[in-house]
Design an enzyme around this catalytic site. Structure first.
Site, PDB file in Angstrom:
ATOM      1  N   ARG A 185      80.111   1.236  37.812  1.00 31.77           N
ATOM      2  CA  ARG A 185      81.136   0.299  36.966  1.00 31.77           C
ATOM      3  C   ARG A 185      81.684   1.060  35.788  1.00 31.77           C
ATOM      4  NH1 ARG A 185      79.652  -3.566  33.969  1.00 31.77           N
ATOM      5  NH2 ARG A 185      81.666  -4.802  34.352  1.00 31.77           N
ATOM      6  N   TYR A 189      77.440  -6.842  39.898  1.00 29.79           N
ATOM      7  CA  TYR A 189      78.104  -5.651  40.317  1.00 29.79           C
ATOM      8  C   TYR A 189      77.736  -4.321  40.333  1.00 29.79           C
ATOM      9  CZ  TYR A 189      81.480 -10.053  40.332  1.00 29.79           C
ATOM     10  OH  TYR A 189      81.936 -11.176  40.575  1.00 29.79           O
ATOM     11  N   TYR A 224      85.682   0.974  35.543  1.00 33.04           N
ATOM     12  CA  TYR A 224      86.231   0.192  34.319  1.00 33.04           C
ATOM     13  C   TYR A 224      85.993   0.866  33.073  1.00 33.04           C
ATOM     14  CZ  TYR A 224      85.579  -3.291  38.043  1.00 33.04           C
ATOM     15  OH  TYR A 224      85.475  -4.014  39.253  1.00 33.04           O
ATOM     16  N   GLY A 255      79.392 -16.289  38.550  1.00 35.34           N
ATOM     17  CA  GLY A 255      78.586 -15.283  39.195  1.00 35.34           C
ATOM     18  C   GLY A 255      77.990 -14.420  38.361  1.00 35.34           C
ATOM     19  N   GLU A 311      82.847 -21.574  39.816  1.00 38.89           N
ATOM     20  CA  GLU A 311      82.262 -20.474  40.386  1.00 38.89           C
ATOM     21  C   GLU A 311      81.824 -19.352  39.655  1.00 38.89           C
ATOM     22  OE1 GLU A 311      85.219 -20.989  44.477  1.00 38.89           O
ATOM     23  OE2 GLU A 311      85.713 -19.419  42.955  1.00 38.89           O
ATOM     24  N   CYS A 334      77.106  14.655  41.721  1.00 36.16           N
ATOM     25  CA  CYS A 334      78.005  15.829  41.367  1.00 36.16           C
ATOM     26  C   CYS A 334      79.531  15.451  41.140  1.00 36.16           C
ATOM     27  CB  CYS A 334      78.077  16.608  42.779  1.00 36.16           C
ATOM     28  SG  CYS A 334      76.499  17.277  43.209  1.00 36.16           S
ATOM     29  N   GLU A 335      79.474  14.721  39.886  1.00 36.51           N
ATOM     30  CA  GLU A 335      80.743  14.009  39.375  1.00 36.51           C
ATOM     31  C   GLU A 335      80.549  14.286  37.965  1.00 36.51           C
ATOM     32  OE1 GLU A 335      83.544  13.380  41.033  1.00 36.51           O
ATOM     33  OE2 GLU A 335      82.923  13.240  42.956  1.00 36.51           O
TER      34      GLU A 335
END
Length: 437
Positions: A330, A390, A334, A292, A290, A361-362
């Site tokens: 991401r 992703y 991570y 991806g 599988e 705003c981060e």
């Protein structure tokens, strides 16, 4: 940058297919996801060829990596099955005209509605992940008058060398049943249920894995378990699904694989399954893999326009773009690493170390931290590589930013496969109760 026939530098400019990246940015705007159709097709075909060396088997596209109708159509055209993890993904592959008998429905907590929809739609296999699901699926299949084929997700207890957030086969994973705990009894239970047909086992040991030894170890454990099922309970494992998780290139710290090299991983898995089954006297199963990320990850490039630049000499230089964590969460999830280039300065030396940040705003809104880049100026088009997996799938409307559109490039053709969102789209589902009017 992992160059290829459809990703290259010419006359100082980055090209994707037959288009300069800056041309695509001018035509479609930024931020913009660009997907390379030719590369997706090439990787699909490479995996199919690899599976052919094993014999009876299937390659299923892990739709969660990049879920659009157009890419599902490409995968189906090249003979791939599908791995879905929600009712929405099932609806997508159905809309793409895929053969639903070649769909594997995953998920550790499928809802009642999703189970009912999958049964009615004729999903090929449910991958059972809990006792709750096993009982519910048996009940709903009985009510529908069908016998539903199932796989059972088995956790081999293998520690893959990857980020802990994407390691899925450790003893404390939320997924599956442990081979050393309850998997055997669960499969005995499943094989005796009137409305379910146990066909085999599934395992997925994690994501972004380069080391073959992790798969080799998992195959050893799983074939031992298949032998135990037969020897102690007379249960034949017709299907072995080894999942996916093959690592791709993000930065120069990663291997620069070609499609054939990705396919070699599948060839090796098939070879090891054959060897282990022969050595243990176990019938060779129908093999499923599988992939991806390895199909769509490097096919994707995100284009941004550079805006504000802030330089703190000897400390850090920030290059801000018109995207951010709403189109690529991401790094926030991570601390994922990326490589980037200024699209029209691609032949210039990347002699500055910068941190590419977004417009949210981060403080944690980082696209790529401490990366090498050419000298950036406001208005430059910046390309971030390997964003096909992703990124769009996990995008959001945080700060009411629009999720960027997706353009598919195929040689000298380029067009939307996901149209731009408008401000009206962002508020489409908003309602004001009568008592607030």
């Amino acid at each position: 940058m992992n160059t290829r026939n459809t990703l290259y530098v010419k006359d100082g400019k980055l090209y994707i297919g037959g288009f300069a990246a800056s041309e695509l940015a001018r035509r479609f705007g930024t931020p913009l996801y660009v997907m390379d159709a030719a590369y997706i097709a090439e990787v699909c075909d490479a995996f199919q060829s690899a599976m052919a060396t094993y014999g009876d088997g299937a390659v299923a596209f892990a739709n969660k990596a990049f879920a659009t109708v157009a890419t599902a159509k490409i995968a189906a055209k090249h003979g791939l099955w599908f791995d879905v993890v929600s009712g929405g993904e099932l609806y997508l592959v159905k809309s793409a005209g895929a053969d639903l008998g070649k769909v594997l429905f995953h998920g550790n907590n499928k809802t009642v509605a999703e189970i009912e929809e999958g049964i009615v739609d004729g999903v090929g296999f449910f991958v059972v992940d809990s006792l709750h699901e096993l009982k519910l699926l048996d009940e709903k299949a009985g009510a529908a008058g069908v016998v539903q084929d199932i796989l059972v997700r088995v956790n081999p207890g293998i520690t893959a060398h990857t980020h802990e957030a994407v390691a899925t086969a450790t003893p404390l994973s939320k997924f599956g049943f442990g081979v050393d705990t309850n998997a055997f009894e669960v499969i005995k239970d499943a094989s005796q249920r009137r409305n379910l047909h146990f066909r085999g086992i599934h395992s997925h040991i994690g994501s972004q894995i380069y080391d073959h030894s992790s798969y080799d170890a998992a195959i050893g454990v799983l074939t031992d378990f298949m032998k135990r099922l037969y020897d102690e309970a007379g249960i034949v494992t017709e299907i072995l699904d080894m999942g996916g998780g093959y690592g791709i290139y993000y930065t120069d710290a990663d291997p620069k694989f070609t499609p054939k090299r990705y396919a070699y991983t599948v060839e090796n898995i098939g070879k090891r399954v054959k060897e282990e089954c022969a050595a243990k006297g176990v019938a060779k199963p129908f093999l499923i893999v599988e992939p991806g990320r390895s199909i769509v990850g490097e096919a994707g490039i995100t284009l941004y326009t550079v805006g504000a630049i802030k330089d703190f000499p000897s400390v850090r230089k920030y290059v801000a773009v018109d995207g951010g964590m709403f189109d690529n969460p991401r790094y926030a999830l991570y601390e994922s690493q990326y490589s980037a280039v200024l699209a029209d300065k691609a032949d210039k030396p990347a002699d500055e170390t910068v941190t590419i940040v977004g417009k949210c705003c981060e403080s944690g809104d980082i696209v790529a931290k401490d990366v090498k880049l050419q000298h950036a100026e406001a208005g430059d088009i910046l390309a971030v590589f390997s964003t096909g997996a992703y990124n769009y799938s996990m995008a959001s409307n945080y700060n009411l930013n629009a999720v960027p559109p997706v353009v598919l490039v195929d040689g000298d053709k380029a067009d939307y496969i996901v149209k731009p969102q408008t401000y009206a789209d962002l508020l489409r589902n908003n309602e004001v109760p009568e008592w607030l009017k």
